[in-house]
Design a protein around this motif. Structure first.
Motif, PDB file in Angstrom:
ATOM      1  N   VAL A  71     -13.822 -15.842 112.332  1.00  0.00           N
ATOM      2  CA  VAL A  71     -13.322 -14.582 111.518  1.00  0.00           C
ATOM      3  C   VAL A  71     -12.318 -15.027 111.048  1.00  0.00           C
ATOM      4  CG1 VAL A  71     -12.499 -12.549 111.704  1.00  0.00           C
ATOM      5  CG2 VAL A  71     -14.271 -12.615 113.400  1.00  0.00           C
ATOM      6  N   PRO A  78      -8.625 -14.060 108.871  1.00  0.00           N
ATOM      7  CA  PRO A  78      -7.951 -13.014 107.558  1.00  0.00           C
ATOM      8  C   PRO A  78      -7.830 -14.057 106.378  1.00  0.00           C
ATOM      9  CG  PRO A  78      -6.146 -13.633 108.933  1.00  0.00           C
ATOM     10  CD  PRO A  78      -7.526 -14.779 109.162  1.00  0.00           C
ATOM     11  N   THR A 137     -15.159 -12.717 106.525  1.00  0.00           N
ATOM     12  CA  THR A 137     -13.534 -12.382 105.415  1.00  0.00           C
ATOM     13  C   THR A 137     -12.925 -11.400 105.302  1.00  0.00           C
ATOM     14  OG1 THR A 137     -13.881 -14.798 104.685  1.00  0.00           O
ATOM     15  CG2 THR A 137     -12.032 -13.530 103.707  1.00  0.00           C
ATOM     16  N   ILE A 138     -12.049 -11.089 106.066  1.00  0.00           N
ATOM     17  CA  ILE A 138     -11.361  -9.491 106.023  1.00  0.00           C
ATOM     18  C   ILE A 138     -10.376 -10.392 104.531  1.00  0.00           C
ATOM     19  CG2 ILE A 138      -9.483  -8.274 107.325  1.00  0.00           C
ATOM     20  CD1 ILE A 138     -11.770 -10.216 108.526  1.00  0.00           C
ATOM     21  N   ALA A 193      -8.525  -8.033 110.850  1.00  0.00           N
ATOM     22  CA  ALA A 193      -9.282  -9.534 110.986  1.00  0.00           C
ATOM     23  C   ALA A 193      -9.499  -9.713 112.614  1.00  0.00           C
ATOM     24  CB  ALA A 193      -8.442 -10.282 110.669  1.00  0.00           C
ATOM     25  N   TYR A 211     -11.997 -17.499 115.736  1.00  0.00           N
ATOM     26  CA  TYR A 211     -10.809 -16.629 114.845  1.00  0.00           C
ATOM     27  C   TYR A 211      -9.863 -18.124 113.858  1.00  0.00           C
ATOM     28  CZ  TYR A 211      -6.532 -14.322 113.285  1.00  0.00           C
ATOM     29  OH  TYR A 211      -5.550 -13.166 112.528  1.00  0.00           O
TER      30      TYR A 211
END
Ligand code: GAP
Length: 600
Positions: A504, A506, A556-557, A518, A533
């Motif tokens: 994950v 951001p 992806t945030i 995120a 992360y």
């Protein structure tokens, strides 16, 4: 898998394993210890996934297999019964010059001119002589002085420092395994070396306190067979499986983790009726009809159908975790290769980059697992050595037997008698005693009693992890940050066994709203799977790091997630697929179910 599976490829794989923390040398800060390996963060997850998949398939999803977790150190009699104390040995040879140790059956044959010496005397001190014969093998065309130099080194080790060689003679030698291929020195005669690690139980180091670190997990299953059958209320056919450490003092650990001294096994002992019992109950015993999976187990299956079934189940397992059928070989051992108690053994091989090539130039493969039909040998041995009955009572057999006609009873009794007598004679029971005992056991069929036979699929966790790593390793090309094509190293693990399932990111780490969102996504997914992360560095570089770790999905945030480009994209993310690098837009709420569907 990339095309060129060479040893150079193996070196790159080993280097990646170390760099990315899959596997590295045990005790590395002290120079390492040969044959022992540690698994780093990614390797530990990979191994855990392999074992979890095996456990799920072999017991949790079946009604007829239960689990066991036994101790590593067991009563030493177990290893007498199994034959390990007497026969679990490899032939070993030492280089007479360097003392390097080889497994005699793994020495590469060499040819050339052998220089034989009958001894040496010291040129300056005639009291110092050696009559020990010694030989050196030189490749054709090599200067004889090199043989003399080696021989002088050998005699120098025996105190003759200024050696004059005695009785030199030469001989042409073809394909000999008597010489060290690295320096031509003669090797010692082969000696048998027992591979079990010994230890002592209790504070007194004496012969009666010797115990062994188990060299396989299987024997605990046999020793606990009766107890497990009773407590689990299982009836033959059924199996007991176990995953655990095994230890073998291998003479030559090699090929990275492939042959280690400490490793893990995943073993199933699947107990079945002897064919005579199946025939008594069903009228006949089904025979395998050609290649392929024989389908759902049936009551009329004897050992051949069960053996075929487990070979096919195991092949299907390997395919289900990402090893294509084309990378596997199903090798049926030849009659002369079989252990004396085995009726058939199929080795499932994987084509490792270091595998030898066959006559057609293809990788021949190395053993991942053996699927053996071991007859009733193991339980019979434990019955004999422990004095505890290992037979079962089979109500169905007793009922069916009573309805058989006399000639059928006689045929089946005779066949069972012969198989029991053969086992007893092979295990050194005196002929007359063997006949009497076998006769008594054959009479037991009428009472519904027999010692179960067993089919044993026995796999190595570490070998499988290595096969998965080799299979996943791939170098392809992908665009860099500026769209320029570059080489990408990607571990194409099947999502089921990938160490991390999803990463994950951001988009930017200095935007608190992105980071917060995120982290929410990370926490949502963490309930269901392993998540990594990462907010450090350019997004392209973060993708590359996860490609190397074999993470199949990246989330992806970005600003769309926050709804900055319109309400319809709010709370959606980019989902990137590792292999195709394809990106799709997915609602956060849909992520857990979508990913779970792909990793289970
Ligand atoms: N109970 C049967 C048995 O132990 P095996 O062929 O000696 O049979 C089973 O071992 C599996 O254990 C092998 O197929 C291999 O995957 C693994 N294994 C055996 N020796 C090993 C070693 N030295 N290092 C790593 N794995 C090993």
């Amino acid at each position: 898998m990339v095309e060129s599976k060479t040893n150079d490829l193996m070196e790159r794989i080993v280097s990646l394993c170390k760099r990315r923390g899959f596997v590295f040398q045990s005790s590395e800060i002290y120079g390492g210890i040969n044959g022992f390996w540690d698994y780093g963060p990614l390797g530990a997850e990979l191994k855990r996934n392999v074992k979890d998949c095996w456990w799920r398939v072999m017991t949790q999803r079946r009604d007829d297999v239960v689990g066991l977790e036994a101790t590593i150190i067991m009563h030493p009699k177990i290893w007498e019964a199994s034959g390990h104390t007497t026969t679990f040995a490899d032939p070993m040879v030492d280089c007479l010059l360097t003392k390097k140790r080889f497994r005699a059956d793994q020495v590469d044959p060499s040819s050339g001119i052998a220089y034989h010496y009958s001894g040496a005397e010291d040129a300056t001190d005639s009291a110092k002589t050696s009559r020990e014969p010694y030989s050196v093998l030189l490749p054709p065309g090599k200067n004889p002085e090199s043989a003399r130099k080696t021989a002088k080194q050998f005699y120098a080790l025996r105190g003759i420092t200024d050696g004059r060689l005695l009785g030199e003679r030469t001989e042409k030698v073809e394909n000999s395994t008597r010489y060290n291929p690295e320096n031509g020195s003669l090797l010692t005669e082969p000696r048998m070396f027992n591979l079990m690690f010994k230890t002592c139980v209790g504070p007194v180091e004496s012969a009666e306190n010797i115990a062994y670190l188990r060299p396989e997990t299987a024997q605990a299953i046999f020793a606990q067979f009766k107890t497990v059958a009773e407590v689990s209320r299982q009836k033959v056919p059924f199996g007991i499986c176990q995953i655990g450490k095994a230890f073998r003092n291998e003479i030559n650990p090699r090929n990275f983790t492939f042959r280690s001294r400490e490793f893990e096994q995943m073993e199933l002992e699947f107990f079945i009726r002897p064919d005579e019992a199946v025939e008594a109950i069903c009228g006949s015993v089904a025979q395998p009809a050609g290649p392929g999976h024989p389908g759902q187990p049936q009551a009329n299956w004897g050992w051949q159908m069960w053996h075929k079934y487990w070979v096919e189940e195991r092949l299907a397992f390997y395919e289900s975790i990402g090893l294509p059928r084309t990378t596997l070989v199903e090798y049926w051992q030849k009659p002369e290769e079989l252990a004396h108690y085995a009726r058939a053994t199929v080795d499932i091989l994987y084509k490792f980059p270091f595998s030898k090539k066959n006559a057609a130039g293809e990788l021949a493969g190395e053993e991942l697992e053996g699927v053996a039909a071991r007859s009733d040998f193991d339980l019979s041995q434990h019955q004999r050595y422990s004095g505890k009955a290992m037979g079962v009572f089979d109500e169905e057999l007793k009922t069916a037997w009573a309805k058989l006609d006399a000639s059928k009873k006689e045929t089946l009794t005779q066949r069972y008698f012969e198989s029991r007598r053969n086992y007893l004679v092979k295990t050194n029971v005196d002929q007359a005693k063997a006949e009497a005992q076998a006769r008594e056991e054959a009479a037991g069929l009428a009472r519904g009693s027999y010692v179960p036979h067993v089919i044993e699929p026995s796999a190595g966790v570490d070998r499988l992890a290595l096969a998965l790593i080799c299979n996943a390793y791939c170098e392809d090309t992908a665009p860099d940050e500026k769209g320029k094509m570059e080489t990408r190293l990607v571990m194409r693990f099947h999502p089921r066994i990938a160490p991390t399932k999803v990463a994950v990111f951001p988009l930017l780490k200095n935007k608190p709203e992105l980071v917060k969102k995120a982290q929410e996504v990370r926490d949502l997914l963490r309930e269901h799977m392993t998540v990594f992360y990462d907010e450090a560095g350019a997004i392209g570089r973060r993708y590359r790091r996860q490609d190397e770790a074999g993470t199949p999905f990246g989330v992806t945030i970005d600003f769309d997630t926050l709804g900055e480009q319109g309400a319809e994209l709010k709370d959606t993310v980019t989902l990137r697929e590792r292999d195709s690098m394809k990106q799709t837009r997915v609602k956060i709420a849909d992520l857990p179910a979508l990913l779970l569907g792909k990793i289970r």
